[in-house]
Design a protein around this motif. Structure first.
Motif, short mmCIF file in Angstrom:
data_model
loop_
_atom_site.label_atom_id
_atom_site.label_comp_id
_atom_site.label_asym_id
_atom_site.label_seq_id
_atom_site.Cartn_x
_atom_site.Cartn_y
_atom_site.Cartn_z
N GLY A 44 0.80 -1.22 0.00
CA GLY A 44 0.00 0.00 0.00
C GLY A 44 0.83 1.27 0.00
O GLY A 44 1.24 1.76 1.05
N VAL A 45 1.13 1.79 -1.20
CA VAL A 45 1.77 3.10 -1.32
C VAL A 45 0.71 4.16 -1.04
O VAL A 45 -0.38 4.11 -1.60
N PRO A 46 0.98 5.11 -0.16
CA PRO A 46 -0.04 6.10 0.19
C PRO A 46 -0.36 7.02 -0.98
O PRO A 46 0.46 7.23 -1.88
N GLY A 47 -1.58 7.56 -0.95
CA GLY A 47 -2.00 8.50 -1.98
C GLY A 47 -1.35 9.86 -1.81
O GLY A 47 -0.61 10.12 -0.85
N GLU A 64 -5.36 7.01 -4.78
CA GLU A 64 -4.33 7.91 -5.31
C GLU A 64 -4.61 9.35 -4.92
O GLU A 64 -3.69 10.11 -4.59
N LEU A 65 -5.89 9.73 -4.96
CA LEU A 65 -6.33 11.08 -4.62
C LEU A 65 -7.62 10.98 -3.83
O LEU A 65 -8.49 10.17 -4.16
N ASP A 66 -7.78 11.83 -2.81
CA ASP A 66 -9.10 11.95 -2.19
C ASP A 66 -9.85 13.08 -2.89
O ASP A 66 -9.32 13.76 -3.78
N LEU A 67 -11.11 13.26 -2.52
CA LEU A 67 -11.94 14.23 -3.22
C LEU A 67 -11.39 15.64 -3.08
O LEU A 67 -11.32 16.40 -4.05
#
Length: 353
Positions: A122-125, A152-155
């Protein structure tokens, strides 16, 4: 991402600056069970490597690729080696190694179009604080986003990209509508804030399963998306091809409205269906049958489809022509095994895999 700015020469004989396509997605190491009917699993690159291969094959000559990607330290050297095999990689682009175990997925095929997935690592976003300077240094003309981990991205970060980046943005929602259970199994989940997500993109791609997690039917999703500012919604339909929904007046990428501060010579009309007059246009573009004996390899078909679709839109193709090219590329992908050598195969060259 190490990006080094260059000073362009005033000499008219110097090479013109290439346009730059940013790519946000995750490098994933796949372990595939049941592909080709084999009894032993196959290990190879998956995730964003399919998109990068298709972009490498389909982008116009005057474009180059700038991946904005973090890769676990355990696989970053392999990922860099893969990128060095792509022709259109920008010379100043570099993947970022991070101290996490890279994303790995075990895929078990149920049939040609269905599979189960178990995720580990799990590579962080991206956070906006980390992405903003990378995005600014990249000097992009367009942006392709493929949610391959789903985080990858949050809202909020995606909304900030939309607010700060004024070029066209393509999105394949993909794993954004999948949850990860305690054992790593990926399971469908309804997407909250559908309109808010749609407002971040100009061209949006979903498949039938993803669509059902966002709206009751395709017309309902198209209405929501275009009211939020999406200009083109593409729905991949597997062996049936792909359907599209285009906002009034949208025939090609140049028709997609310009946002303040961008120098792309796009139009200045309102985004998507907001304020535009006329009916939403929709049609089905039939698939091209794959030339294989047996089931072929369906892995990455949606990624290849979307990357080719956007590449041809960036080249100036009409919408239906871009989708037809994407259908052909997805069909050719079925004829190939894995992402290694895929760009060459999609270009019609000899692949050693």
């Amino acid at each position: 991402m190490a990006l080094h700015s260059t000073t362009e020469s005033n000499d008219p004989r110097s090479t013109p600056r290439r346009k730059r396509l940013g790519v946000i997605g995750s490098f994933v190491w796949d372990v595939l069970h049941g592909r080709d009917g084999r009894s032993v699993p196959i290990e190879e690159w998956g995730g964003i490597t399919y998109s990068l291969s298709a972009l490498d094959a389909a982008l116009p000559e005057d474009w180059e690729l700038v991946p904005l990607a973090k890769v676990g330290d355990d696989l970053v050297d392999r990922a860099r080696l893969f990128c060095r095999g792509l022709r259109r990689m920008a010379p100043d682009a570099e993947l970022i190694g991070v101290p996490y175990r890279n994303n790995r997925v075990e895929l078990r095929y149920i049939d040609d179009e269905r599979r189960s997935e178990h995720l580990s690592g799990g590579v962080p976003g991206w956070t906006w604080l980390g992405l903003k300077p990378v995005l600014e240094a990249a000097r992009l003309d367009a942006l392709y986003i493929n949610f391959l981990s789903g985080w990858e991205l949050d809202l909020e970060t995606t909304q900030l990209i939309r607010a700060h980046f004024h070029g066209p943005i393509y999105c394949d929602l993909h794993m954004l509508v999948m949850a990860v259970q305690a054992d790593g199994l990926r399971t469908p989940r309804p997407l909250p804030d559908v309109a808010a997500w749609c407002a971040c993109f100009d061209v949006l791609q979903v498949n039938e399963d993803e669509l059902r997690l966002m709206a009751p039917d395709a017309m309902a999703l198209a209405a929501t998306a275009m009211a939020a500012g999406v200009s083109v919604l593409g729905v991949t339909l597997g062996k049936r091809g792909a359907a599209y929904f285009a906002a009034p007046g949208i025939e090609k990428l140049r028709d997609i409205p310009e946002r303040r501060g961008h120098n792309s010579a796009l139009s200045t009309s309102p985004r998507g269906g907001a304020g535009a007059f006329g009916a939403v246009r929709t049609a089905l573009v039939p698939a091209v049958p794959a030339r294989v004996d047996g089931p072929g390899d369906p892995t990455g078909c949606g990624d290849v489809w979307g990357a080719t679709h956007f590449s041809r839109l960036l080249a100036g193709d009409m919408l239906t022509d871009a989708i037809a090219a994407a259908n052909r590329a997805a069909s050719r992908n079925v004829e190939h095994r894995g992402a290694s050598g895929l760009a060459q195969h999609l270009r019609g060259e000899l692949s050693i895999t």
